[in-house]
Design a protein around this motif. Sequence first.
Motif, PDB file in Angstrom:
ATOM      1  N   PRO A 154      42.521  45.864  43.082  1.00 45.34           N
ATOM      2  CA  PRO A 154      43.523  44.872  42.686  1.00 45.34           C
ATOM      3  C   PRO A 154      44.961  45.357  42.861  1.00 45.34           C
ATOM      4  O   PRO A 154      45.799  45.200  41.969  1.00 45.34           O
ATOM      5  CB  PRO A 154      43.186  44.650  41.208  1.00 45.34           C
ATOM      6  CG  PRO A 154      42.706  45.988  40.755  1.00 45.34           C
ATOM      7  CD  PRO A 154      41.942  46.550  41.938  1.00 45.34           C
ATOM      8  N   VAL A 185      45.612  40.141  41.571  1.00 45.70           N
ATOM      9  CA  VAL A 185      44.628  39.740  40.567  1.00 45.70           C
ATOM     10  C   VAL A 185      43.656  38.716  41.136  1.00 45.70           C
ATOM     11  O   VAL A 185      44.067  37.678  41.663  1.00 45.70           O
ATOM     12  CB  VAL A 185      45.335  39.181  39.315  1.00 45.70           C
ATOM     13  CG1 VAL A 185      44.322  38.667  38.301  1.00 45.70           C
ATOM     14  CG2 VAL A 185      46.223  40.258  38.689  1.00 45.70           C
ATOM     15  N   THR A 186      42.377  39.027  41.034  1.00 43.77           N
ATOM     16  CA  THR A 186      41.317  38.123  41.466  1.00 43.77           C
ATOM     17  C   THR A 186      40.954  37.216  40.295  1.00 43.77           C
ATOM     18  O   THR A 186      40.368  37.662  39.310  1.00 43.77           O
ATOM     19  CB  THR A 186      40.081  38.915  41.933  1.00 43.77           C
ATOM     20  OG1 THR A 186      40.465  39.774  43.013  1.00 43.77           O
ATOM     21  CG2 THR A 186      38.964  37.977  42.366  1.00 43.77           C
ATOM     22  N   ALA A 187      41.323  35.945  40.404  1.00 41.55           N
ATOM     23  CA  ALA A 187      41.020  34.973  39.350  1.00 41.55           C
ATOM     24  C   ALA A 187      39.521  34.701  39.312  1.00 41.55           C
ATOM     25  O   ALA A 187      38.841  34.757  40.341  1.00 41.55           O
ATOM     26  CB  ALA A 187      41.781  33.679  39.591  1.00 41.55           C
ATOM     27  N   SER A 210      37.251  36.471  38.161  1.00 49.57           N
ATOM     28  CA  SER A 210      36.422  37.668  38.162  1.00 49.57           C
ATOM     29  C   SER A 210      35.965  37.970  36.742  1.00 49.57           C
ATOM     30  O   SER A 210      36.622  37.600  35.774  1.00 49.57           O
ATOM     31  CB  SER A 210      37.244  38.851  38.700  1.00 49.57           C
ATOM     32  OG  SER A 210      36.580  40.071  38.459  1.00 49.57           O
ATOM     33  N   PRO A 257      42.266  39.892  33.934  1.00 51.61           N
ATOM     34  CA  PRO A 257      43.507  40.176  34.671  1.00 51.61           C
ATOM     35  C   PRO A 257      44.232  41.427  34.182  1.00 51.61           C
ATOM     36  O   PRO A 257      44.752  42.193  34.993  1.00 51.61           O
ATOM     37  CB  PRO A 257      44.348  38.920  34.453  1.00 51.61           C
ATOM     38  CG  PRO A 257      43.336  37.834  34.269  1.00 51.61           C
ATOM     39  CD  PRO A 257      42.200  38.483  33.517  1.00 51.61           C
ATOM     40  N   GLN A 294      42.931  44.483  35.811  1.00 50.61           N
ATOM     41  CA  GLN A 294      43.338  44.566  37.208  1.00 50.61           C
ATOM     42  C   GLN A 294      44.789  45.039  37.322  1.00 50.61           C
ATOM     43  O   GLN A 294      45.127  45.871  38.166  1.00 50.61           O
ATOM     44  CB  GLN A 294      43.142  43.212  37.883  1.00 50.61           C
ATOM     45  CG  GLN A 294      41.674  42.781  37.925  1.00 50.61           C
ATOM     46  CD  GLN A 294      41.492  41.417  38.550  1.00 50.61           C
ATOM     47  OE1 GLN A 294      41.917  41.187  39.673  1.00 50.61           O
ATOM     48  NE2 GLN A 294      40.860  40.507  37.819  1.00 50.61           N
ATOM     49  N   GLU A 295      45.656  44.520  36.450  1.00 56.43           N
ATOM     50  CA  GLU A 295      47.059  44.938  36.469  1.00 56.43           C
ATOM     51  C   GLU A 295      47.212  46.394  36.039  1.00 56.43           C
ATOM     52  O   GLU A 295      48.035  47.126  36.592  1.00 56.43           O
ATOM     53  CB  GLU A 295      47.894  44.017  35.588  1.00 56.43           C
ATOM     54  CG  GLU A 295      48.016  42.629  36.176  1.00 56.43           C
ATOM     55  CD  GLU A 295      48.740  41.644  35.273  1.00 56.43           C
ATOM     56  OE1 GLU A 295      48.984  41.961  34.081  1.00 56.43           O
ATOM     57  OE2 GLU A 295      49.058  40.553  35.760  1.00 56.43           O
ATOM     58  N   ASN A 321      48.646  35.169  43.789  1.00 55.61           N
ATOM     59  CA  ASN A 321      47.932  35.993  42.811  1.00 55.61           C
ATOM     60  C   ASN A 321      48.476  37.420  42.741  1.00 55.61           C
ATOM     61  O   ASN A 321      47.855  38.293  42.151  1.00 55.61           O
ATOM     62  CB  ASN A 321      46.437  36.037  43.140  1.00 55.61           C
ATOM     63  CG  ASN A 321      46.149  36.780  44.431  1.00 55.61           C
ATOM     64  OD1 ASN A 321      46.951  36.755  45.380  1.00 55.61           O
ATOM     65  ND2 ASN A 321      45.011  37.440  44.483  1.00 55.61           N
ATOM     66  N   GLU A 322      49.635  37.636  43.336  1.00 53.43           N
ATOM     67  CA  GLU A 322      50.217  38.977  43.370  1.00 53.43           C
ATOM     68  C   GLU A 322      51.538  39.020  42.600  1.00 53.43           C
ATOM     69  O   GLU A 322      52.259  38.030  42.543  1.00 53.43           O
ATOM     70  CB  GLU A 322      50.482  39.411  44.817  1.00 53.43           C
ATOM     71  CG  GLU A 322      49.215  39.581  45.631  1.00 53.43           C
ATOM     72  CD  GLU A 322      49.500  40.038  47.046  1.00 53.43           C
ATOM     73  OE1 GLU A 322      48.724  40.859  47.552  1.00 53.43           O
ATOM     74  OE2 GLU A 322      50.499  39.574  47.649  1.00 53.43           O
TER      75      GLU A 322
END
Length: 188
Positions: free
Chosen positions: A47, A100-102, A104, A108, A111-112, A155-156
């Motif tokens: 991510p 971030v892969t929504a 998932s 989030p 991922q961050e 998403n970034e």
Amino acid sequence: MSPALDLLMQRHSIPSRQLGEPAPEGAGLHALLAAAVRVPDHGKLVPFRLIELRGEAKQDFGDRLAAIAARNPALSESKREKERTRYAFAPLVLVVVARVTAGSKVPPIEQEVAAGCVAYNLLLGAHAMGYGAQWLTGWAAYDADVASLLRLAGNERVIGFVHVGTPQIEVPDRERPAVEDVFSTWAP
């Protein structure tokens, strides 16, 4: 103390304005990046990604940043100049981007945090290689127009701008929190 712990105890940020040539490039940069991306990554989503700013691209980025900042009619000329030169000092700036892969199973925030670990590994790796580094954010990390300038997807988002170079001054270490002030043991 082990050499790895000693490295952690000695790491500190060098102000970006105090970073000069050289910076890692070629095989050295590749080694730094390879070490930086060795982070906890729940779900193996990767991510994060990195964008390099170097040479004239840094100045062009600064010029465009100053133009974006000038949207504010109250911005003084000195502050506009500060924005224009913000990325001009360290020879290398690495933009750390969280992707971030929504949907998932991995939240989030995890991922961050993985992307944040990449930024921190850049600081540690630069220090281990004999360079200095500073992780900065500022308004540009949160601005939609800057995200567009960096061609970020929806998403970034920017986690930080990591400035890397050779320290031009000796920076004293700052006071750190006492372990006793931040550590406790949970008991039922």
